[in-house]
Design a protein around this motif. Structure first.
Motif, PDB file in Angstrom:
ATOM      1  N   ASN A   1      37.071 -36.905  58.005  1.00  0.00           N
ATOM      2  CA  ASN A   1      36.037 -36.006  58.509  1.00  0.00           C
ATOM      3  C   ASN A   1      35.324 -36.625  59.699  1.00  0.00           C
ATOM      4  O   ASN A   1      35.286 -37.833  59.848  1.00  0.00           O
ATOM      5  CB  ASN A   1      35.031 -35.723  57.402  1.00  0.00           C
TER       6      ASN A   1
ATOM      7  N   GLU B   1      24.605 -37.180  55.156  1.00  0.00           N
ATOM      8  CA  GLU B   1      25.853 -37.646  54.562  1.00  0.00           C
ATOM      9  C   GLU B   1      27.005 -36.851  55.151  1.00  0.00           C
ATOM     10  O   GLU B   1      26.859 -35.695  55.514  1.00  0.00           O
ATOM     11  CB  GLU B   1      25.821 -37.495  53.047  1.00  0.00           C
TER      12      GLU B   1
ATOM     13  N   GLY C   1      32.081 -33.684  54.741  1.00  0.00           N
ATOM     14  CA  GLY C   1      33.170 -33.546  53.762  1.00  0.00           C
ATOM     15  C   GLY C   1      34.108 -32.419  54.125  1.00  0.00           C
ATOM     16  O   GLY C   1      33.883 -31.680  55.073  1.00  0.00           O
ATOM     17  N   ASP C   2      35.163 -32.284  53.342  1.00  0.00           N
ATOM     18  CA  ASP C   2      36.193 -31.306  53.656  1.00  0.00           C
ATOM     19  C   ASP C   2      35.625 -29.886  53.682  1.00  0.00           C
ATOM     20  O   ASP C   2      36.000 -29.069  54.500  1.00  0.00           O
ATOM     21  CB  ASP C   2      37.318 -31.403  52.637  1.00  0.00           C
TER      22      ASP C   2
END
Lengths: 494, 494
Positions: B430, B453, B456-457
């Protein structure tokens, strides 16, 4: 009708009793019991510092700086209600002395500012409207009022008592009083017995706490860390009388004990945790948007802090417009939904930690210092201790009682922290990048979880079934520094 | 008693009708309707390749290699039931020709292996036990059987028909047949009309699909990408007759269309998605434990793939012991719990995408190629198109209809992919590390989410309330490469 009301009032008084002052006991008094049942409060820091982008100030920020463009105290309490909080704790006066109500005893207050709204009145009113209780934070330390600098310390105590009388008389029931800043004077100069008596006279059911309540030795100012409070009748009150312990933003030990000594007698004293919703621990930085803690971390901190007869206040500070920021409101309301919080039922609990104090082993220990960084530190129930490995590839193995089942794991990873220039807020960096968890059943290891995303500040893993196992093993396969874990909890979630 | 049963059977037959073969139509026939109502199946790849740590093999792996140490087909279906699947799709024979049942027509099967369990029988039996339907994958391409190499292509079709007769006669109802490997021969050499007729004769309600069903031009083997199937009556059957479209592991367009042409006539054909639970897309790599896709990605892929009259099969392969791996079972059961799946109710849906095809703007476009990487690619409903920025600091702004509310956002980030040496499985990286989302209301921007954070996918953001806004803006403040997003969906979740 009137007589019925009187009778009900009489019954209420008879049931609750007046003057719930602390006395030697090994159980909570009614005030403490009520406090623990409330359990979960929203802490609101708002005032002149909000406009100074600073944690503390010294009273020199001109009153004109306090200027919220869209003040909406009702929104604060509406968010608190939507998030499932039971009470709202408002900073009525911080160390710089600025008062959020129209105090007769100073002009350093909202009444002299561009926005004259009595915030204490608005918040207490909104609490009534939404069915929440109202609590007050008041700084002992006052860097503004001239009386504070007088030789006779009682002059300032007079000022304080005057202000507290305003606060405890004009705004309806106050369930809690949170005193802060005691470090700036000797304990005896606060004349706490006088202040405590005044509070109890005006608000008999108000619980009183003073930050850094407990010390290692009587009459010595060496604070006892919450993590070390795991033995009854070992530590001492610094501030007496008071009804609960405080030390923000520390988290108490999972086996937190409640008996503390004062002049040879033992008192029951719960702990109120204070944490920030911001990942950066900052309640005053406004310019850069701050991410909130993840839901996993909020959930586990909630359970940890409201467990064991203790309480939690969560700091969710309004911004310079005078409203709680939308992304923070969303986060805390989402937490309430996840936990299923409701005013009508007791706070939820996390279930049993079957890994507590279990035998634990690891592949390496940082600096070979078993006492400080050994595997057992990850299962000792203390948030200020931690297991630390010597290599990035590391394994932590915990022996379990096969008779006990579990269906949840929570992991508090240790983070490297960098403090911001304000000296208070910080940025945390995680180390663990990839890992898996296996259990030993009938002599065979079975992997039950694996992840290749950063573990994050706190990782919660739920299993759709309950397991029994002889051992559980965390295997770290990628980390940017030798892994370190504050707590690895294997939980039988209810 | 017997006559009552006969009457019930008669009623059943009368209601369902025989021979649900595909005919020109602009709506699903009953077989297709039932297929779409099932909607969500577990795909099981298991066989000799499981023991070769390989995706495909050529028939040379000796039959003795097939040797599960703890074969438990009941566990496979129990996991499927617990996870809320409606049917189980089993690879009865993959390209190498190894058969999971005792076939009279070959010795390259379980009956000649060390573990003689008839896996087809066990799985179909378990499906009955747990109330699931049973489906069969069968490879057209056969790299083992001598008949496949004969000059007359009908010789192998005879072999296939013999095996299909076994499969469709001896194992109870089969709801679906998934044919694969058609690329190895010319379409006409598969004699699909003969095969299709046989299937429908033996199992009238069985839906038949052939991988890479649709082509751009009639009689030319140029496959139509699922993402391009957004126009009715533009593309053509390559494999006819068949009842549904396939192209694993591609994801169809959000506006996927259903009308396809064959010899001048238009047929209704739904699409069955095929994806892997493994983040690495691999169903055969066993040595290194593979993380599963995150729950967020599984959730959104579920909604996307079962929406719009299409279906999804999720590949959850058992390992060399012959059991579904525990961490994969946990992930898929957790998904079922999150979605509230139940055999007794229709599959849940995701709500309305209010951002679909909305005007979108960005601060930069990779290579200034608006047609390929423009902002609109993030809201076009296509998973094979994407917005790509030129800088790591980038903003994507989407105009919304203020009358429409939303309470959820899902973001499919584009990832850099590295293919493993097996040529199939891949590792994704990512780019987006920190970001926030704001909305424009009454001329003012309000931040509603921020995170530091990795995105993500797939990132799902839920809001505890519904918003109305004139615009929504994703601001990326940290990325390890210029950000790229396949789909940014603003959703009015039901």
């Amino acid at each position: 009708m009137k007589s019925i009301l009187l009778f009900i009032t009489f019954l209420f008084i008879a049931r609750c009793g007046y003057g719930q002052k602390i006395v030697p006991s090994n159980q909570p008094n009614q005030t403490q019991q009520k406090m623990v049942e409330r359990g979960y409060g929203m802490f609101i820091h708002f005032g002149i510092n909000t406009f100074g982008e600073t944690e503390w100030s010294d009273g020199s920020i001109p009153v004109g700086k306090y200027n919220p463009t869209n003040l909406d105290c009702d929104q604060w309490v509406r968010v608190a209600r939507d998030a499932g909080f039971r009470y709202v704790l408002l900073t009525t006066k911080h160390h710089e002395g600025f008062c959020l109500w129209d105090s007769k005893y100073t002009d350093y207050d909202v009444a002299s500012s561009p926005v004259k709204t009595d915030v204490v009145a608005e918040v207490s009113k909104a609490c009534k409207k939404y069915g929440l209780e109202f609590a007050i934070y008041y700084s002992l330390w006052d860097r503004k009022d001239p009386s504070y600098k007088e030789k006779d310390p009682e002059k300032y105590i007079d000022y304080m008592c005057n202000q507290l009388t305003e606060l405890l008389t004009d705004y309806g029931p106050v369930c809690e009083l949170w005193f802060d800043g005691g470090w700036d004077r000797k304990e005896k100069d606060w004349n706490l017995p006088r202040v405590y008596d005044l509070v109890k006279k005006l608000q008999p059911h108000c619980a009183v706490g003073v930050n850094h309540t407990i010390v290692l030795k009587e009459n010595e100012r060496k604070f006892a860390l919450p993590d070390s409070m795991i033995v009854d009748n070992k530590y001492f009150f610094q501030y007496f009388p008071s009804d609960f312990r405080l030390w923000d933003p520390k988290v108490a030990h999972k086996s937190d004990k409640k008996q503390y000594l004062h002049k040879g007698k033992s008192y029951y004293v719960p702990f109120e945790h204070t944490i920030c919703i911001s990942k950066y621990w900052s309640w005053f930085g406004k310019r850069v948007p701050q991410p909130t803690r993840d839901l996993d971390e909020l959930e586990e901190l909630f359970y940890w802090c409201t467990d064991n007869g203790n309480t939690l206040v969560m700091n969710i500070p309004p911004d310079q417009t005078g409203r709680i920021r939308e992304h923070e409101a969303n986060a805390i309301i989402n937490l309430g939904h996840r936990l299923g919080l409701s005013l009508n039922k007791p706070l939820p609990t996390n279930g049993r930690f079957i890994s507590m104090n279990a035998p634990a082993y690891t592949t390496s220990v940082y600096e070979n210092d078993e006492d400080k960084y050994g595997a057992s530190m990850a299962v000792d129930g203390g948030m200020q201790t931690r297991w630390a490995a010597a290599d990035t590839l590391a394994t932590l193995t915990i022996e379990l009682d096969e008779k006990k089942s579990f269906n949840k794991i929570s992991i508090f990873e240790y983070q490297d922290e960098q403090y911001a220039s304000d000296g208070f807020s910080n940025i945390r960096t995680n180390r663990i990048q990839e890992y898996n968890i296996s259990i030993l059943q009938d002599g065979e290891w079975k992997m039950i979880y694996t992840d290749n995303e950063s573990m994050g500040d706190c990782k919660v893993i739920r299993f759709p079934q309950s397991y029994h196992a002889a051992k559980i093993r965390l295997e770290i396969t990628k980390a940017i520094a030798p892994p370190s874990i504050k707590e690895f909890n294997v939980i039988d979630f209810e």
